[in-house]
Design an enzyme around this catalytic site. Structure first.
Site, PDB file in Angstrom:
ATOM      1  N   SER A  64     -33.224  24.034  25.210  1.00 13.77           N
ATOM      2  CA  SER A  64     -34.547  23.427  25.454  1.00 13.77           C
ATOM      3  C   SER A  64     -35.421  24.186  26.448  1.00 13.77           C
ATOM      4  CB  SER A  64     -34.378  21.987  25.930  1.00 13.77           C
ATOM      5  OG  SER A  64     -34.004  21.191  24.842  1.00 13.77           O
ATOM      6  N   LYS A  67     -38.580  25.162  24.978  1.00 13.00           N
ATOM      7  CA  LYS A  67     -39.673  24.189  24.808  1.00 13.00           C
ATOM      8  C   LYS A  67     -40.856  24.506  25.723  1.00 13.00           C
ATOM      9  CE  LYS A  67     -36.976  20.237  23.054  1.00 13.00           C
ATOM     10  NZ  LYS A  67     -35.571  20.557  22.980  1.00 13.00           N
ATOM     11  N   TYR A 192     -37.107  25.318  14.666  1.00 15.33           N
ATOM     12  CA  TYR A 192     -36.639  24.691  15.908  1.00 15.33           C
ATOM     13  C   TYR A 192     -35.221  25.161  16.256  1.00 15.33           C
ATOM     14  CZ  TYR A 192     -35.014  21.065  19.108  1.00 15.33           C
ATOM     15  OH  TYR A 192     -34.473  20.409  20.194  1.00 15.33           O
ATOM     16  N   TYR A 244     -35.952  15.516  31.524  1.00 14.38           N
ATOM     17  CA  TYR A 244     -35.805  14.278  30.754  1.00 14.38           C
ATOM     18  C   TYR A 244     -35.772  13.071  31.686  1.00 14.38           C
ATOM     19  CZ  TYR A 244     -33.947  18.167  28.077  1.00 14.38           C
ATOM     20  OH  TYR A 244     -33.764  19.388  27.518  1.00 14.38           O
ATOM     21  N   VAL A 262     -29.317  22.405  27.108  1.00 10.72           N
ATOM     22  CA  VAL A 262     -27.896  22.045  27.018  1.00 10.72           C
ATOM     23  C   VAL A 262     -26.962  23.253  26.941  1.00 10.72           C
ATOM     24  CG1 VAL A 262     -28.135  19.685  26.123  1.00 10.72           C
ATOM     25  CG2 VAL A 262     -28.088  21.606  24.519  1.00 10.72           C
TER      26      VAL A 262
HETATM   27  N1  GLN Z   1     -30.929  22.359  20.515  1.00  9.19           N
HETATM   28  C1  GLN Z   1     -30.725  21.210  21.335  1.00  9.19           C
HETATM   29  C2  GLN Z   1     -30.993  19.946  20.537  1.00  9.19           C
HETATM   30  O1  GLN Z   1     -31.813  19.980  19.674  1.00  9.19           O
HETATM   31  C3  GLN Z   1     -31.649  21.283  22.507  1.00  9.19           C
HETATM   32  C4  GLN Z   1     -31.503  20.108  23.449  1.00  9.19           C
HETATM   33  C5  GLN Z   1     -31.502  20.478  24.887  1.00  9.19           C
HETATM   34  O2  GLN Z   1     -31.343  21.621  25.298  1.00  9.19           O
HETATM   35  N2  GLN Z   1     -31.647  19.496  25.728  1.00  9.19           N
HETATM   36  O3  GLN Z   1     -30.407  18.938  20.736  1.00  9.19           O
END
Ligand code: GLN
Length: 313
Positions: A64, A67, A192, A244, A262
């Site tokens: 993420s 993002k 994505y 988050y 993650v």
């Molecule tokens: N690729 C992970 C997902 O879609 C990204 C989530 C994350 O890094 N928090 O769940």
């Protein structure tokens, strides 16, 4: 210079024990193969100096953290009004892959671009006539921000994400049913998943954070990658939404605009000062690097980095 180096090495050793308290992500099976004991840190300042310690050369997937680049491209390619008609910039008290708010809150818009629903919907707003062009638009931004023109997708993680990506499929189909997105869901998610599976090291993400610290310019070349207003909005939304449902705690503990993934990375921005990346794949319950968070907390205290601090010289 030497002092900072020693300080970082000490912080890695001091915080490594936190790795035992967390777990690698299991819902993307490939990520669970990572060694949970790793901890590394890289820092770039806005004058181009750099420091590294611990496992900073260990590759991990961006997840993420990408993002942030999605959001930058969304902002550059759309007016803020158009963008926020589709995705708001409100914090979420739920997990990063939560679906419930799409039905119960916020007139069906994803709450913010830092959670999965907002990032997936946001891809559709990025410039590009085809999904491949949208992928390249964000991939190119990531290449420029990391100062790394050799970024590539980790194929094993990508395949694993795709195979076990049913929650993200659910989010996307739900958003299609409510008219937030249209078109082919599979090709949207393919963009994505690929953009989450890009392999980086701490130094790449610290450079990315340094661009935000330097208001959209690359400190190593002086090149402007996006304007100061975009940088300001991105840092504001990172502060309120980047970790988050842990964003409030992170603001108290670290006090910097941050974003986690993650894969174990966390980027943090000390405005007009430092771009920081920590990496530790053992995560807390909310999907944020546990030891990475603790290391950042110590670093912020030692260097008095919190943007909420009132005792700056
Ligand atoms: N690729 C992970 C997902 O879609 C990204 C989530 C994350 O890094 N928090 O769940």
């Amino acid at each position: 210079m030497e002092k900072m180096q020693r300080q970082l090495e000490k912080l890695v050793e001091k915080n490594r024990h936190w790795c035992d308290q967390g777990n690698t992500a299991t819902y993307i099976p490939e990520l669970s193969k990572q060694d949970p004991g790793m901890l590394g840190v890289s820092i770039f300042d806005t004058q181009g100096r750099q420091w590294h310690a611990g496992d900073w050369q260990m590759p991990f997937t961006i997840q993420s953290l990408s993002k942030v680049a999605f959001f930058i491209c969304m902002l550059v390619d759309n007016s803020f009004d158009v963008l926020t008609r589709k995705i708001s910039v409100a914090p979420s008290a739920d997990g990063f892959n939560s679906i419930v708010n799409l039905e119960t809150k916020n007139e069906k818009r994803p709450l913010n671009p830092m959670i999965n629903s907002g990032a997936i919907a946001g891809i559709t707003l990025v410039r590009g006539a085809t999904m491949e062009e949208k992928f390249l638009r964000i991939f190119t931004m990531l290449g420029k921000m990391t100062g790394n023109d050799e970024l590539s997708v980790n194929q094993n993680v990508y395949q694993s994400e795709k195979e076990f990506g049913d929650r993200n499929r659910s989010l996307a189909y739900f958003m299609k049913s409510t008219g937030i997105i249209d078109g082919d869901v599979d090709s949207l998610l393919d963009v994505y998943f690929r953009l989450c599976s890009i392999e980086v090291v701490c130094a790449d993400i610290a450079r990315m954070a340094a661009v935000l610290a330097f208001d959209g310019r690359a400190p190593w070349s002086g090149e402007t990658l996006f304007d100061i207003k975009t940088a300001r909005i991105v840092k504001a939304v990172m502060t309120t939404c980047g970790m988050y449902d842990g964003s409030g705690d992170f603001a108290v503990d670290v006090g910097l605009p941050g974003k986690s993934g993650v894969g174990g990375g966390i980027m943090a921005v000390s405005p007009r000062n430092l771009g920081i990346c920590v990496f530790g794949p053992a995560l807390d319950q909310r999907g944020n690097s546990l030891a990475g968070w603790k290391l950042l907390q110590c670093l912020s205290e030692e260097l008095d980095l919190s943007i909420f601090s009132t005792c700056k010289p």
